[in-house]
Design a protein around this motif. Sequence first.
Motif, PDB file in Angstrom:
ATOM      1  N   ASP A  56       0.838  -1.189   0.000  1.00 21.93           N
ATOM      2  CA  ASP A  56       0.000   0.000   0.000  1.00 21.93           C
ATOM      3  C   ASP A  56       0.878   1.246   0.000  1.00 21.93           C
ATOM      4  O   ASP A  56       2.110   1.152  -0.093  1.00 21.93           O
ATOM      5  CB  ASP A  56      -0.982  -0.024   1.173  1.00 21.93           C
ATOM      6  CG  ASP A  56      -0.317   0.092   2.538  1.00 21.93           C
ATOM      7  OD1 ASP A  56       0.896   0.393   2.612  1.00 21.93           O
ATOM      8  OD2 ASP A  56      -1.020  -0.109   3.545  1.00 21.93           O
ATOM      9  N   GLY A  57       0.274   2.406   0.119  1.00 22.64           N
ATOM     10  CA  GLY A  57       1.007   3.664   0.064  1.00 22.64           C
ATOM     11  C   GLY A  57       2.040   3.832   1.170  1.00 22.64           C
ATOM     12  O   GLY A  57       3.006   4.572   1.018  1.00 22.64           O
ATOM     13  N   GLN A  58       1.860   3.115   2.278  1.00 24.06           N
ATOM     14  CA  GLN A  58       2.818   3.173   3.382  1.00 24.06           C
ATOM     15  C   GLN A  58       3.819   2.021   3.333  1.00 24.06           C
ATOM     16  O   GLN A  58       4.605   1.837   4.254  1.00 24.06           O
ATOM     17  CB  GLN A  58       2.085   3.137   4.736  1.00 24.06           C
ATOM     18  CG  GLN A  58       1.359   4.420   5.081  1.00 24.06           C
ATOM     19  CD  GLN A  58       0.056   4.554   4.308  1.00 24.06           C
ATOM     20  OE1 GLN A  58      -0.659   3.580   4.112  1.00 24.06           O
ATOM     21  NE2 GLN A  58      -0.239   5.758   3.854  1.00 24.06           N
ATOM     22  N   GLY A  59       3.764   1.212   2.273  1.00 28.51           N
ATOM     23  CA  GLY A  59       4.706   0.111   2.134  1.00 28.51           C
ATOM     24  C   GLY A  59       4.312  -1.155   2.862  1.00 28.51           C
ATOM     25  O   GLY A  59       5.089  -2.107   2.929  1.00 28.51           O
ATOM     26  N   ARG A  60       3.101  -1.206   3.402  1.00 24.18           N
ATOM     27  CA  ARG A  60       2.644  -2.393   4.122  1.00 24.18           C
ATOM     28  C   ARG A  60       2.106  -3.433   3.150  1.00 24.18           C
ATOM     29  O   ARG A  60       1.530  -3.092   2.122  1.00 24.18           O
ATOM     30  CB  ARG A  60       1.544  -2.026   5.114  1.00 24.18           C
ATOM     31  CG  ARG A  60       2.008  -1.086   6.210  1.00 24.18           C
ATOM     32  CD  ARG A  60       0.861  -0.656   7.062  1.00 24.18           C
ATOM     33  NE  ARG A  60      -0.125  -0.020   6.184  1.00 24.18           N
ATOM     34  CZ  ARG A  60      -1.171   0.663   6.606  1.00 24.18           C
ATOM     35  NH1 ARG A  60      -1.405   0.803   7.876  1.00 24.18           N
ATOM     36  NH2 ARG A  60      -2.010   1.216   5.742  1.00 24.18           N
ATOM     37  N   LEU A  61       2.281  -4.687   3.518  1.00 28.28           N
ATOM     38  CA  LEU A  61       1.786  -5.784   2.700  1.00 28.28           C
ATOM     39  C   LEU A  61       0.269  -5.763   2.626  1.00 28.28           C
ATOM     40  O   LEU A  61      -0.413  -5.582   3.635  1.00 28.28           O
ATOM     41  CB  LEU A  61       2.257  -7.120   3.281  1.00 28.28           C
ATOM     42  CG  LEU A  61       1.779  -8.369   2.566  1.00 28.28           C
ATOM     43  CD1 LEU A  61       2.335  -8.433   1.145  1.00 28.28           C
ATOM     44  CD2 LEU A  61       2.202  -9.609   3.339  1.00 28.28           C
ATOM     45  N   ALA A  62      -0.247  -5.937   1.417  1.00 30.05           N
ATOM     46  CA  ALA A  62      -1.687  -6.032   1.190  1.00 30.05           C
ATOM     47  C   ALA A  62      -1.899  -6.986   0.014  1.00 30.05           C
ATOM     48  O   ALA A  62      -0.935  -7.411  -0.638  1.00 30.05           O
ATOM     49  CB  ALA A  62      -2.278  -4.660   0.890  1.00 30.05           C
ATOM     50  N   TRP A  63      -3.129  -7.327  -0.232  1.00 32.98           N
ATOM     51  CA  TRP A  63      -3.477  -8.244  -1.321  1.00 32.98           C
ATOM     52  C   TRP A  63      -4.646  -7.664  -2.094  1.00 32.98           C
ATOM     53  O   TRP A  63      -5.508  -6.994  -1.526  1.00 32.98           O
ATOM     54  CB  TRP A  63      -3.875  -9.610  -0.757  1.00 32.98           C
ATOM     55  CG  TRP A  63      -2.756 -10.283  -0.043  1.00 32.98           C
ATOM     56  CD1 TRP A  63      -2.393 -10.106   1.267  1.00 32.98           C
ATOM     57  CD2 TRP A  63      -1.818 -11.200  -0.596  1.00 32.98           C
ATOM     58  NE1 TRP A  63      -1.289 -10.877   1.541  1.00 32.98           N
ATOM     59  CE2 TRP A  63      -0.921 -11.548   0.432  1.00 32.98           C
ATOM     60  CE3 TRP A  63      -1.654 -11.762  -1.858  1.00 32.98           C
ATOM     61  CZ2 TRP A  63       0.124 -12.447   0.230  1.00 32.98           C
ATOM     62  CZ3 TRP A  63      -0.623 -12.654  -2.056  1.00 32.98           C
ATOM     63  CH2 TRP A  63       0.262 -12.988  -1.020  1.00 32.98           C
ATOM     64  N   ILE A  64      -4.667  -7.918  -3.398  1.00 33.37           N
ATOM     65  CA  ILE A  64      -5.815  -7.542  -4.221  1.00 33.37           C
ATOM     66  C   ILE A  64      -6.353  -8.797  -4.889  1.00 33.37           C
ATOM     67  O   ILE A  64      -5.597  -9.740  -5.155  1.00 33.37           O
ATOM     68  CB  ILE A  64      -5.467  -6.490  -5.297  1.00 33.37           C
ATOM     69  CG1 ILE A  64      -4.361  -6.996  -6.234  1.00 33.37           C
ATOM     70  CG2 ILE A  64      -5.073  -5.175  -4.665  1.00 33.37           C
ATOM     71  CD1 ILE A  64      -4.171  -6.135  -7.458  1.00 33.37           C
TER      72      ILE A  64
END
Length: 110
Positions: A56-64
């Motif tokens: 994400d914009g803060q560099g945290r892991l996310a999934w789409i």
Amino acid sequence: MEARLKSGVWVAALVRQCDLLARPAVVLRKGDPDSGGIVVVLRGREGLSALSQVRDGQGRLAWIRATGEAPVDQAAADAYVARALKRDPDLWVVEVDAPDLDPPFEARLV
């Protein structure tokens, strides 16, 4: 800054976690062991859904849900993986049995 696991370690942990949950998980393609991207293909009762690892914009892991919100057939999932591999030849691809199409791991979906 968030600590990052090596891709190979994360995938091995996912396979082990799925094993503990009695959900089959198969590594379809090994990518770069240190920093390869990851696609998890969820195989459910209604079809398949491909999750793609992003930051994400803060560099945290996310999934789409890379194949969209609705389940897709095998051909559509395979086509997505093929396109993703053209963009990132270091990609890991893991298929997991997920009857409800919910990831069997902690995943922040964006």
